[in-house]
Design a protein around this motif. Structure first.
Motif: not given
Length: 590
Positions: A215-220
């Motif tokens: 996962x990443x903190x930012x969407x997209x």
């Protein structure tokens, strides 16, 4: 730099017309000035980009291309054919939709399988793909030269850039077939297009899948599971069923585990296409979104620029956008949503059960919508007379359609924003771009890919299980389109496949039909038909039926070579050697 500018000035004096006088004055006078040795304002030196923030900025620039806007041209020209929604090359070329609007237009030749190598739309697509590839290559070239990056940062930067590069190549490959391979080490850009680049795309995505964060903190951002989903798609296009199954099994079992979340189908089908649910705590279906924003002073360049033609037409404040009537669903697609008394689809002869429409009926005249059994996904994919059009009220029919006689009475719905979105500032002032993300990959497609691999491998009952998950969600009455009084807007009847699947051919037919219904108007249908090897039969049968309803397809025919599009002649000419020998070869039939 001074020598470069003065050389351009010399060229202008020889070549420029009268309109270039100002440029001639600038270059002829300024070559004497010391300021020409300065760094141009607004241009970053490569050394300035060799920082943590610099390299992340380049990577964000590579993501920016997913909107479909051509880098550097300052306009929306080409966004429609470049958009990752693929409504032009994957939608209107299929039995899902027609170009729409009215007679003519530069997309009619694409719709009718008559496009030639001279098409500027093809050239837009080719250049756009390599613009995106170039930005990914910049990231990959500079990452090794940046000091202070951790191993995790290096893997995440490299993995995202390689996954994006594979995505841009795939975006071009499904159109042109063979493309030249250009990577971060390429210095001679005159490379041949000898074969389809499956091996290179697969290698990029294998790296990304193995190295990216979950996962990443930012969407997209492309995470491990988004890269895995893209990898599975590449493998499926190559019919590498066992390899695809391994990846898909891992996504279904483990996807997005770092934060304790798992991918899942949203409870209501239409929430996939709403701004209000995107990025929220219930948004578990988005595997990879193309992120859009609005009212951010970008003049729409951060919104759904590629979709800006695909709204009801009429210029009315009481309708979304008011322009321009493109991308109209076909009668064939609408009929495919007919269900039998048990809620099952008619897999072979659905066009015998036409869904009633308001063709030729004025909006001021009475009309009663079809009363037969329908799959509820129809009214989330297609706008039709007498059915609520999101929260804009009942669709009035002809008053919102640009030319019914040309392309029929239906309109797209999935890319359209809600009236409440506009009131909340989530729509740009032009009313044709918004913050409504495009779902490049949603978990429903992961399940459908898993169903396909299981069936191809002979695991028919596992395939039925996955397909039934999709149908079970569609059957949720809370997700039905409702009239103002709260009652369902049509007679929605849908059920799961209850009889065990024992025949592979029948199972494949059911899965493929389900894929069409679930992903209707999402730009995938044409490419599915091609990879299944049934495009010619299905599309010519479609044309024979649809032409009895609409004038725009009269005389159109799908031929064997139409499974790919021609290589743009401009690119063939631009990459010739000094001796005039072509580097790129044209696709057969063109």
């Amino acid at each position: 730099m001074k020598n470069i500018v003065c050389s351009i000035g010399t060229w202008l004096r020889k070549k420029a017309p009268i309109g270039g006088l100002a440029a001639l004055i600038f270059f002829s006078n300024s070559c004497k000035e010391a300021f020409l040795d300065r760094q141009p304002i607004g241009v970053f030196s490569e050394e300035a980009l060799k920082t943590r923030s610099g390299i992340n900025g380049i990577l964000v620039g590579a993501y920016a291309g997913l909107n479909g806007a051509m880098y550097g041209n300052g306009s929306s020209a080409g966004a429609d054919v470049n958009s990752f929604s693929n409504w032009v090359f994957g939608g209107i070329t299929s039995d899902d939709a027609q170009k729409g609007a009215d007679v003519g237009g530069s997309r009619s030749d694409i719709e009718r399988y008559e496009v030639t190598p001279a098409s500027t739309k093809l050239d837009d697509r080719w250049r756009f793909c390599y613009d995106g590839i170039a930005r990914c290559n910049d990231v990959l070239r500079l990452v090794p030269e940046i000091k202070g990056l951790t191993d995790v940062e290096i893997r995440n930067l490299t993995g995202q850039a390689r996954a994006l590069r594979a995505l841009y190549y795939f975006h071009g490959t499904i159109i042109f077939g063979r493309m030249p391979w250009i990577d971060e080490k390429t210095t001679d850009y005159r490379q041949p297009n000898e074969r389809v680049l499956w091996k290179e795309m697969e290698a990029d995505l294998q790296y990304a899948y193995a190295n990216l964060a979950e996962t990443f903190p930012e969407t997209g951002r492309i995470n491990k599971w988004a890269a895995g989903s893209l990898l599975a798609k590449i493998l499926i296009f190559q019919k590498k069923w066992s390899e695809a199954k391994s990846v898909l099994d891992a996504i279904v079992a483990n996807g997005r585990t770092t934060k304790g979340l798992k991918y899942n189908l949203l409870a209501r089908y239409h929430d996939n296409f709403r701004i209000a649910t995107q990025g929220s705590t219930i948004d578990t279906e988005a595997v990879l979104d193309v992120n859009y924003s609005a009212n951010d002073n970008s003049r729409g360049f951060n919104g759904g620029l590629g979709e800006n033609l695909n709204f009801p037409h009429g210029g009315l404040a009481s309708q979304p956008a008011g322009c321009c009537g493109y991308f109209q669903p076909s009668q064939d697609l609408v009929n495919a949503h007919r269900t039998d008394p048990d809620g099952m689809p008619f897999l072979d002869d659905y066009n015998r059960f036409e869904v009633k429409n308001d063709q030729g009926i004025e909006s001021s005249q009475a009309f009663v919508p079809d009363a037969g059994n329908l799959d509820p996904r129809l009214d989330h994919s297609v706008g039709r007379r007498g059915i609520p059009y999101l929260d804009w009220g009942l669709h009035p029919g002809k008053a919102w359609v640009r030319d019914q006689n040309y392309a029929g009475p239906f309109q797209p719905k999935k890319n359209v924003y809600y009236k409440t979105d506009e009131m909340s500032g989530l729509v740009d002032p032009d009313r044709r771009t918004s913050a409504n993300n495009f779902r490049l990959i949603r978990y429903a497609e992961v399940l459908l890919m898993a169903a396909e691999t299981e069936i191809e491998l002979g695991n028919l009952e596992k395939g039925r299980e996955y397909v039934n998950l999709i149908r079970r969600r569609a059957a949720n009455p809370d997700g039905f389109v409702k009239l103002p009084d709260g009652k369902p807007a049509a007679n929605y009847v849908i059920s799961e496949y209850k009889t065990p699947w024992t025949n592979k051919e029948t199972a494949l037919k059911a899965m493929r039909f389900e894929r069409r219904l679930e992903l209707a108007m999402e730009g995938q249908r044409f490419f599915d038909l091609v990879r299944w090897g049934i495009a010619k039969d299905v599309l010519n049968k479609y044309l024979a039926y649809e032409v009895t309803k609409r004038s725009n397809l009269r005389g159109a025919a799908f031929k064997d070579h139409n499974i790919v599009f021609p290589v743009p002649q401009r690119q063939i000419d631009a990459t010739k050697t000094a001796e005039g020998t072509a580097t790129l070869s044209q696709n057969p039939g063109y």
